[in-house]
Write a protein that holds these residues in place. Sequence first.
Motif, PDB file in Angstrom:
ATOM      1  N   UNK A 233     -33.183 -48.696   8.181  1.00  0.00           N
ATOM      2  CA  UNK A 233     -33.754 -48.547   6.841  1.00  0.00           C
ATOM      3  C   UNK A 233     -32.730 -47.828   5.972  1.00  0.00           C
ATOM      4  N   UNK A 234     -32.452 -48.377   4.830  1.00  0.00           N
ATOM      5  CA  UNK A 234     -31.366 -47.824   4.014  1.00  0.00           C
ATOM      6  C   UNK A 234     -31.840 -47.470   2.611  1.00  0.00           C
ATOM      7  N   UNK A 235     -31.105 -46.550   2.004  1.00  0.00           N
ATOM      8  CA  UNK A 235     -31.267 -46.286   0.583  1.00  0.00           C
ATOM      9  C   UNK A 235     -29.891 -46.295  -0.067  1.00  0.00           C
ATOM     10  N   UNK A 236     -29.900 -46.421  -1.398  1.00  0.00           N
ATOM     11  CA  UNK A 236     -28.637 -46.512  -2.147  1.00  0.00           C
ATOM     12  C   UNK A 236     -28.097 -45.107  -2.404  1.00  0.00           C
ATOM     13  N   UNK A 237     -27.498 -44.528  -1.370  1.00  0.00           N
ATOM     14  CA  UNK A 237     -26.914 -43.186  -1.479  1.00  0.00           C
ATOM     15  C   UNK A 237     -25.528 -43.263  -2.113  1.00  0.00           C
TER      16      UNK A 237
END
Lengths: 386, 386
Positions: free
Chosen positions: B89-93
């Motif tokens: 699961x990823x976020x736009x860091x």
Amino acid sequence: MTPPVRGFPDAEFSARLVRAQALMAIAGLDALLLTTEPEVRYYTGFLTRFWESPTRPWFVVLPQSGAPIAVIPGIGAHLMAQTWVRDIRTWAAPDYNDDGVALLADTLREVVPGGGTIGVADQMESHLRMPLASLRALEAAIGTRRVTGDDTITRRLRLLKSDPEIAKITRAVGAADRAFDRVPEIARAGVALSQVFRDFQGLCLQEGADWVPYLAGAAGAGGYGDVISPATDVALVAGDVLMLDTGLVWDGYFCDFDRNFSVGAPTAAVADGHARLIAATEAAFAIARPGALICDLFHAMNEIVNPDGGASQAGRLGHGLGMQLTEWPSIIAADRTGLQVGMVLTLEPGVTLPGGKILVHEENIVIEATGARFLSRPQRQEIRVI
Amino acid sequence: MTPPVRGFPDAEFSARLVRAQALMAIAGLDALLLTTEPEVRYYTGFLTRFWESPTRPWFVVLPQSGAPIAVIPGIGAHLMAQTWVRDIRTWAAPDYNDDGVALLADTLREVVPGGGTIGVADQMESHLRMPLASLRALEAAIGTRRVTGDDTITRRLRLLKSDPEIAKITRAVGAADRAFDRVPEIARAGVALSQVFRDFQGLCLQEGADWVPYLAGAAGAGGYGDVISPATDVALVAGDVLMLDTGLVWDGYFCDFDRNFSVGAPTAAVADGHARLIAATEAAFAIARPGALICDLFHAMNEIVNPDGGASQAGRLGHGLGMQLTEWPSIIAADRTGLQVGMVLTLEPGVTLPGGKILVHEENIVIEATGARFLSRPQRQEIRVI
């Protein structure tokens, strides 16, 4: 241009302390507690690769007035005594019963009044380098004193580099530029990527790096999948794009930039993608001057590399650079930091090519009164061919 | 002996997970939250030097049952997808408003029941690699679930190395042994210590290191002042003792040992001190077998290097070794850990010579069923002369 020499005069550290203490007064903080390598080094000059060992915590306390106090493992006393710090308190670490907490609590009780506040870095890009159980024990041991955020004081100070800091970064950048020029000596079809990585680090050392904390990269037909992978043992083949991204160090200061190489003639997609990366870098460089905002640099690049408004995999198009490979701020749309003289930044646009492969380019710049100056040697739109 | 190959079969990771989940059941933990490089890599195989960048936090959640969940910046998705982890699961860091906290909280709420506990490493040698403000925000966002200590689960598992892990360490050790043999090629009177450091790292790479995360050392007349200093630009002179201590890496596994060299003939004090270091190492080696205690190794060495009962500056006489330069346990009088098959340790005695200079020696060993085996090539009592 200040010629780079190792270390800093004590005056540089005392000036940093005075600036921090002024900001502490504004923020109502009675002390700063430093726990990480760059924080400790920024105020003391304590430079060692021993932080690679996770065993021992290290502490420096900056009181609201007066000199810094080092609260450190005995193994570090000799080296710390060679810095400008005079108040050095040690314990025999590792100590399974109390690994420095009582000594640190005593120190904080001494310089922070009851009811006072102790600032620690708690914001983005920071962490507390001490066991969580030790933090809880410390909080229990300091009575009515309270551990709170540091109001980004150290981050704000580190954002602007002094001339001697810029000279060190420049020397690191120069070593990497020369190493990149020599890549054709070590990379060609048939050589394993792991061997290229190994030999490139050797070139960095030959060209003057003290050490090479960071090398990532990739090689793939017509581009690559990410920019953070270690090397595989797969050999380069004609048609590959080889990317090497290095953060080498001179006297504790980093460069951080990459170069792309086409193994044989590039495809049209690669040639076009590389040209767009250079155009994006030049567009940001052209507007980078005091008064512009970080988000302006983002938009200048993103309009070229993501003309449809998309986003790059990396989540940003560059960042600060100095004592760490990556520093505040991030070049993103949300960052409205105003550029100031002394900021050192990377411009790092990325493009996604048809088929999903990516290309990333990176340069290092410094902000001066009249505009930006390239620290790394800016590249031509044509990708280098090996 | 397993021949060293890069990576591990998925079965190694699933076995680690099963062991962790069994210990989680005993400890009453509903999940482990991993935030540091070695923790994340131990359970996933995610190997990258990108941790050098402090910008982005990385999270892996190990539920009490079921597969690991990676909650990571988008820039890592491509590389993580090459591991055995399937739930990524990823976020736009970097995201200035919420740098992964909401996504992590959602994940924890999904796998941990209300009132449940989430273990994080909180003990000695550990830290939480995420902003303190993010921890506070996470705790507020997970309702009645509670972040607590991990009962040293990961530390206990990592203490015992598998055969493939030992094979990787052995390969790293071999590269360093060969590099040390070549020191006479690069070090002699008149050469600056900084140049020796640079060239020695080059030798490590030539001999097969993937990279060289650690090199410390010193040079001084008749000994040195500490063992953690970076190099100065001062040239070696006859009578110096040169010490080089390296932690180089092959496929993510370290060696950690040093060698001493006398520039010209050693003084009697240096010769005697070095002989005592070797005698101390041999004394600990001789008794290092399953059933002995870590403190036994300490006493065997300390009786020789500190016959009057004193203590070494380093605070310990060796430590664990593996995915990190230094790992649990510490060879100190207070450590009553029983030796077990699969432990990899450094034996690292130090002596203080008349006048206050020190000498430190270090070897790497593995504990096997019938006793210890040297991984590094044990040295003779006579110091090497260059």
